[in-house]
Design an enzyme around this catalytic site. Sequence first.
Site, PDB file in Angstrom:
ATOM      1  N   GLU A  30      -3.442  -0.249  -3.810  1.00 51.03           N
ATOM      2  CA  GLU A  30      -2.726  -0.915  -3.639  1.00 51.03           C
ATOM      3  C   GLU A  30      -1.854  -1.276  -4.610  1.00 51.03           C
ATOM      4  O   GLU A  30      -2.708  -1.609  -6.134  1.00 51.03           O
ATOM      5  CB  GLU A  30      -3.405  -2.226  -2.389  1.00 51.03           C
ATOM      6  CG  GLU A  30      -2.419  -3.659  -1.876  1.00 51.03           C
ATOM      7  CD  GLU A  30      -2.796  -2.967  -0.551  1.00 51.03           C
ATOM      8  OE1 GLU A  30      -2.341  -3.537  -0.241  1.00 51.03           O
ATOM      9  OE2 GLU A  30      -3.876  -2.061  -0.161  1.00 51.03           O
ATOM     10  N   CYS A  90       1.202  -1.424  -0.123  1.00 52.65           N
ATOM     11  CA  CYS A  90      -0.332   0.229   0.290  1.00 52.65           C
ATOM     12  C   CYS A  90       0.729   1.248   0.759  1.00 52.65           C
ATOM     13  O   CYS A  90       0.116   2.057  -0.314  1.00 52.65           O
ATOM     14  CB  CYS A  90      -0.925   0.038   0.958  1.00 52.65           C
ATOM     15  SG  CYS A  90       0.080   0.759   2.711  1.00 52.65           S
TER      16      CYS A  90
END
Length: 481
Positions: free
Chosen positions: A474, A428
């Site tokens: 992500e 992330c």
Amino acid sequence: MALRRGLGLMHRCVRRPASPSWAPPSSPPQRDRGTATEKSRATRTEEKRKARGGCAPAGFSWEERLADAATPLWRLPYEEQLQVKYESQKKTLRTLASRLEEAGVDVQKPGGLCCPLRPIVPSPIINGYRNKSSFSVNRGPDGNPKTVGLYVGTGRARNIVCVKADHVENIPTKHKQVAQCYEEFLRRSPLEPCILFHRGGHWRELVVRTNSRGHTMAIVTFHPQQLGQEALAAQKALLKEFFTCGPGAVCSLTSLYFQESTMTRCSHEQSPYQLLYGEPHIFEELLGLKFRISPDAFFQVNTRGAEALYQEVGKLSQAAGDTVLLDVCCGTGTIGLSLARQVSEVIGIEIVEKAVEDARWNATFNGISNCEFHSGKAEMVLPQLLSSWKDDRPLVAVVNPSRAGLHYRVVRAIRNCKAIRRLLYVSCKPEGEAMRNFLELCCPPDPRKKLAGEPFAPALAIPFDMFPHTVHCELVLLFTR
């Protein structure tokens, strides 16, 4: 990726208003969606700059300042948000290509990227998608120390204000309702909040978790200070009564937990979560499987977005029937279990013991028998596991670490294991500590660092927008050798 105490760099530019007696407006701020004919190009440019994390003008309300800090892209149309994030991922891949070139590895692709970059996969849900939210307790804009919300400002600048999250768009209405009720409880309580540990006080953070069916878990953190067991029991009873029989009953909590914590963060092992009311877990359905979630277990905050991500991970893994899948930082086992039926075996590793218990329960409940989950630090478990690896079956690794990235010993164990030919790194924050991992995986062999194995090469990158309105997404990065 979560709202946590101290929103980092995004808060540094927010200034305290001139008047400390300001009170929040009763109505939510309205989005400005004017067209170019209604406002000047300069005004639109300024809005976009601020949406990307710039300082909010002094005239903005506290709600808008908080929204700009917690969700800095909220003012942009969603298509523009995706473009901002896509450009950010291109920059990350260019940086990786440049760093690898400095290390003597030529991976330059068209556009200066280290590998092909697919279009960003949008989130199926744009607003209210978070299944977990953390709320702090501190002084509000009106000076009331019993305000439950999110921080604006920094400790360094000594301008921290806790602002209600009513208008932060990625937080569900149910989470905001529980936070509002917790604030009401605090303002009725004779005990003070614990803002600074050394100055006393007791009431601290609130965490709210929900599932797609609306089941709700609330976790209240409390500093015991010098309270005895009888006094602690009385406070727990009052909290339970408030949320079951009092005004907080409107929240219809499925679970109410209480944790006595003398540190900023405590694991269950350090300070057990005490169930005051309801069920010990909530459950979520994902890709046709049912997952049990404990108070401190990791579970992707965007459930529907996670389904799209895991499906793509399964495709990229190219895992056939005889493949062994290594799931590092597995949490409650979501990735491994979702791919278990297409591989011969899944081996998961997770540091949070309760999450491992959840993963094992999840496997049993879903009738999956080819998974084993190990509890412990990956840097302790994985090297031992791979050093004695004699299995001839193909071995594919999936890693999904926190923003701190993988420990060096984990990277070294993966790099030096000849059986691993494909590696999927889910991050992330790929521009952060994960970048160090990428370089260690792909650099030439280095005896000084005990990196003797054949280097990996970045093969493909796919960004997934798991966090609409924020600057984060992500990134799934496929490495092969």
